[in-house]
Design an enzyme around this catalytic site. Sequence first.
Site, PDB file in Angstrom:
ATOM      1  N   HIS A 157       4.382  -5.499  -1.963  1.00 44.99           N
ATOM      2  CA  HIS A 157       3.250  -4.760  -2.534  1.00 44.99           C
ATOM      3  C   HIS A 157       3.714  -4.111  -3.831  1.00 44.99           C
ATOM      4  CE1 HIS A 157       1.071  -4.452   1.597  1.00 44.99           C
ATOM      5  NE2 HIS A 157       0.677  -5.504   0.924  1.00 44.99           N
TER       6      HIS A 157
ATOM      7  N   GLU B  24       4.563  -0.201  -4.685  1.00 39.07           N
ATOM      8  CA  GLU B  24       5.480   0.535  -3.811  1.00 39.07           C
ATOM      9  C   GLU B  24       6.890   0.492  -4.392  1.00 39.07           C
ATOM     10  OE1 GLU B  24       4.721  -1.283  -0.003  1.00 39.07           O
ATOM     11  OE2 GLU B  24       2.591  -0.751  -0.089  1.00 39.07           O
TER      12      GLU B  24
ATOM     13  N   GLU C  64       7.679   1.685   6.612  1.00 40.84           N
ATOM     14  CA  GLU C  64       6.896   2.424   5.628  1.00 40.84           C
ATOM     15  C   GLU C  64       7.721   3.663   5.271  1.00 40.84           C
ATOM     16  OE1 GLU C  64       4.145   1.520   4.224  1.00 40.84           O
ATOM     17  OE2 GLU C  64       3.288  -0.018   5.549  1.00 40.84           O
TER      18      GLU C  64
END
Length: 468
Positions: free
Chosen positions: A218, A221, A419
Site C-alpha cells: 500500500h 504506508e 499493522e
Amino acid sequence: MKRMPASCQTQQSLRSCHSVRNEIHSHVSKSSDRSPTRMVACGQVLACWTLLALFAGANADPARYDHFRLYRLLIETPAQVEMLQQLEKQSDSYAFMGHARQPNQNLTIMVAPHKIAEITELLQRYELQGSILLYNMQELIDREKATIKPKGTRPEEFGWQFYHHLDTINEWLRWQAGRHPELQLLELGASYENRSLYGVKLGTNPANSGVFVECGIHAREWISPASCTFVLNELLTSDRPDVRRLVDRFNWIIFPVVNPDGYRYTFEGDRLWRKNTQPYGVCRGVDLNRNFASDWNGPGASSDPCRYDFAGGSAASEPETRALVEFLERHVAQWSIRTYFSVHSFSQLVMFPYGYKMDRVPNYDDLVAIGRKGVDAIQRAHGARYVSGAMIETIYPSSGDSVDWVYSALGVPVAYTFELRGPPDSTNMFVLPAEEIIPTAEELLAAFVAMLGEATRLGYYDGERQEL
C-alpha cells in the site's frame, strides 16, 4: 484542443507513448521525408509528448488536503450503518478508513472542507457519537516534508531518521548487495509504469527455512518500507545474539517496496494514495492487497475502479501482483519458505488468516500462540500495545490479500499481516512522524525474533523444537 490519437487513449497509453517517444530520432532525422506515414508518426509523437508532459505537470502540482478533517465515529445502530454505507457509495468527498459494516464498530473517516456542514448535520440527525481527531490533514503532510531525504541521496547516507524516495531505497539495496556476499539482489519486473520490484535474499545456508517479508504494497504506508529496510540492516550488521540467530537459522527474502509506482506517486502526486497506478476507465489504481486469488473480489473489496479497495479486473490482473505470484510459486518449495510477513500500517495489529471468512484455519491455536509472543515482545520493546488475532476477527473482512493467498494456495503455515504504528484512533494515520521510524522498526524486529522462536518451538521448521 487537438484530439489525441486513439492509441494514446487506452489503458496502455503511457506505455505506447514511451515507445513512440523513443522512436522520435528516426522520424526527425529524416525531416525531408514528407510521406503520409511519417507525418502520422510524427503527429503521434507530438500528441504523446503532450500526454507525457501533462502527467509530468501533474506531479509538479500534488494533491492537497487543506482543512480536511479526521473523524472517529462509534457506530451503534443499523440506521447509522446504512447511512454511512450510502455516504461512502455516493460521495468521493469522504475517505473511509475501512467500511461501515455493523453496530458496535469504530470507524475513521476523512472529510473534505466543503462537506463539514453536511457531516455535522448527519452526525446530529443520526445521533452518531464521535470526535474530531484532526482539523487539518495538510499540516501533517507539510511537516513531514522536512523529514524526506532528497532524491540523489547516496546510499552511504541512508538512515532511519528520514523517509526516502524509491530510487534511494533501490540504490541502497544494490549498494548493500555489493558489500555483502551473502546478500543477493532480486529483481522482479515490472510494474505498470515499467519499474522493477527490487528485493534481496540473505542466506548463509541453503538448508535453512525461508522467511518472506513483503513491504510497501500500500503506497501511502511509508513506515512499512522504512521498517523493513531497518530490519534488513540489522540482519546484516547487528551483533545481538538473538538477531545473529535469525540470520544463522533462516534465509530471508525481503522486498521493501512491492508497489513502486504507487510509492513514487505518494511523493510526487498524492501523499495519501493507496493503490498502484494502472488506469481503469476514468479512474485508476488497483488495491494490490485485494488482487490475489484468495476469494478475489469478495468481502472487503470493491468492483468499483474509483474506490480505494478496488480488486482489479481479475485475480492477479496487475503486473505487480503477477510478479509476486510467479516468484512465490517458483520459490516457495525451492527455498522452503515457511513464513510470510506482510507489513502495513496503521492500527497496531498482528493478524493471521483468514480475512474473508469466519472459518478458523487448521493451525489456529498455534497462530494465536505465535501472535501472542509477537505482541508481548513489541510491548516489551517500547511499551506499544498491539492486538493479535485472525484478520476477520481483528480488523475487518478482506478478500484477495497476499497473506490469505500464500497460506491457502501455497501452504505457507506461518503467515501474518502486521499493522504498525499508530493506534486505531491515530491522528497521524499513514503520515507517521519520522522520529517514530526507529522505535516502530525495533518493535517489528522484536516481534520477528519472538514469533520465529515460538514457531520453531512448535516444530514448523524441519521439525526442530529448539528455542531461538
